[in-house]
Design an enzyme around this catalytic site. Sequence first.
Site, mmCIF file in Angstrom:
data_model
loop_
_atom_site.group_PDB
_atom_site.id
_atom_site.type_symbol
_atom_site.label_atom_id
_atom_site.label_comp_id
_atom_site.label_asym_id
_atom_site.label_seq_id
_atom_site.Cartn_x
_atom_site.Cartn_y
_atom_site.Cartn_z
ATOM 1 N N LYS A 291 0.868 -1.168 0.000
ATOM 2 C CA LYS A 291 0.000 0.000 0.000
ATOM 3 C C LYS A 291 0.914 1.229 0.000
ATOM 4 C CE LYS A 291 0.304 2.862 3.481
ATOM 5 N NZ LYS A 291 0.163 4.322 3.432
ATOM 6 N N THR B 202 7.964 5.028 1.066
ATOM 7 C CA THR B 202 7.083 5.041 2.229
ATOM 8 C C THR B 202 5.838 4.237 1.989
ATOM 9 O OG1 THR B 202 7.884 7.144 2.889
ATOM 10 C CG2 THR B 202 5.767 6.500 3.750
#
Lengths: 385, 385
Positions: B170, B181
Amino acid sequence: MSVTAPAGFEAAGVAVGLKSSGKPDVAVVVNRGPLKVGAAVFTSNRAKANPILWSEQAIADGVVEAIVLNSGGANCFTGSFGFQTTHQTAEKTAELLGAGAGDVLVCSTGLIGTGDEVFRAKVLHGVEEGIAALSGDGGEAASLAIMTTDSRPKRVVHSEDGWTIGGMAKGAGMLAPGLATMLVVLTTDAVLDSAEADAALRHATRVSFDRLDSDGCMSTNDQVSLLVSGASGIRPQAEAFREALAAVCFDLAEQLQSDAEGASHDIRIEVTHAASEDEAVDVGRSVARNNLFKAAIFGNDPNWGRVLAAIGTTTARFDPYDVDVWMNGVRVCTAGGPDRPREDVDLTPRATDLVIDLKAGDATAVILTNDLTHEYVHENSAYSS
Amino acid sequence: MSVTAPAGFEAAGVAVGLKSSGKPDVAVVVNRGPLKVGAAVFTSNRAKANPILWSEQAIADGVVEAIVLNSGGANCFTGSFGFQTTHQTAEKTAELLGAGAGDVLVCSTGLIGTGDEVFRAKVLHGVEEGIAALSGDGGEAASLAIMTTDSRPKRVVHSEDGWTIGGMAKGAGMLAPGLATMLVVLTTDAVLDSAEADAALRHATRVSFDRLDSDGCMSTNDQVSLLVSGASGIRPQAEAFREALAAVCFDLAEQLQSDAEGASHDIRIEVTHAASEDEAVDVGRSVARNNLFKAAIFGNDPNWGRVLAAIGTTTARFDPYDVDVWMNGVRVCTAGGPDRPREDVDLTPRATDLVIDLKAGDATAVILTNDLTHEYVHENSAYSS
């Protein structure tokens, strides 16, 4: 008045067609004083424009008689032809003034890659026109001629104990340290030798332009020059001149910040209780370059989590779980956790005040930046510069 | 199938109200295989979320039996209460699975500062629901439950010589190196010991997620975990597994890039003939983080001057006046000067290919980034995250 406010200077700004708008695009500033002292600092970008390569040589002896600046073309990455253009600009100026070419600084600003024969002819024509138009109150015209995407000219005058400092700047984006990206000309009629001028200029830029970080992008054409005429006949105390020059530069830096392309907030980041001044600067800079934080400020969102995420990427000495963060006077984070509610923070004013207390020492630094806005994206995507 | 494609894994994704949308927000992945080997790499941000602080300890022995992930709250800068929440999450999971809490990794994603009692209660409830829902084809549900602003789930499966790697990720912004990130879970039924798993994972992330730099912003909650069940009974050749895992990670990195918030171009920056691989990465990263370049690409402007201005800020060994730049196959700059006209470059496709030839050695690196768009500013100013 800007650069012609101190005694011993003449300046001019003329239009020679470098800008398609027909606005003034060549500025000349001439030192007519008894001293011909100069100092300059340059972009630390290794990709340097031809005027930078020239001026770095010309300043070496600390003697400057004139400076020529053009907007409408950066003369960067234009090869040896571009360097010859700069050289010819200095020679033409020197010839008309009866000076040496090595005492003429040159600055250019505009699109990288622009510097062909048409550019050269226009700049040389601008030198002739500019020198013909020189006057003791030409500072205003000169400040207009160096503008690019600036919405207004940047000028400053400071007088003290019989001597004066004047200055002009251009820059409205691509503002990042080492230097902030812009052209600045400072003049003074104080009596200084070249070592004093150089030391005062390096101190002033370190605490002003070097701490303006609008968008983290460093230009190829930065140059801040100081011309010393000595025409006041007054030798100031070194400390007084140093502080005055720093204040003048900070004033211009704030003018650049408030006119940064597309910005809707002027953000002052104060880092306190750092273990060293360099670390305070690093911490402030990490926030100034964080797009997520800058976009949040645009959205009037006091998102302190993005501040902590930004400063956590630095190597500065502090405990990330013992940091306080204030926004516009409201402590939103204390000791690494939420404090006052976000709703208490009013981010609607343009002036935005962020304080980060590292609790790690006694050093402080202030970094100036702007928010990341739709207008910034628009201006930097729709127009080549 | 994602993480349940390899033999020996069960997964689930459930909705417990952490997301105000009511969409799935807790994922559980359990290793049912003969091996309970695990490896993980974490954000290098010093501001680390509580799940990172927990998982760094839990992975130390190379044993992992389960991983729990929640969206809807980062549990970062939530103090000791937040750390206890993570600890209780691992303990509840272990209790229900008959495992040790130290063999349970935890990941959280969402707004920094979110981690109160309501959050804790929902996460613990999610663990119960998730474990009750575990199934051998739960990989798809799990991949949906970890989404935040993602517009689509990211999944990958790779099979070779009797063993399989599966993965889910994700992330749709705040993508920056060390790691990019995001949260990623990788599973495999190959037979590996923990040292082999760790080495393969570090190699794979170094050449994939670490080179995805969507917006230069590094999160506090990054975690890439690899769970090894050994259920295929097959021990792959080390080099084959290493390369397969790297390819799987690069595939997920490209999926993250193509779903980056608000982006309209996926930019592949290939730096060639660098003096070292690290320097190639530095040069590519300087361009990936240059807002002016990124805005120009959004405007379909092949502004190579901004590329040279960006790479000139690095310390990599090359001659700035002897660099070639290609955009979408057109050489726009050669040896530090203009080459083919800008008009020859078609930047309308989403896929954008930038090649920078430093002419300084034999090393190469690819950095993935995105353009800077109105949508990016909008999404990151209008919503807290």
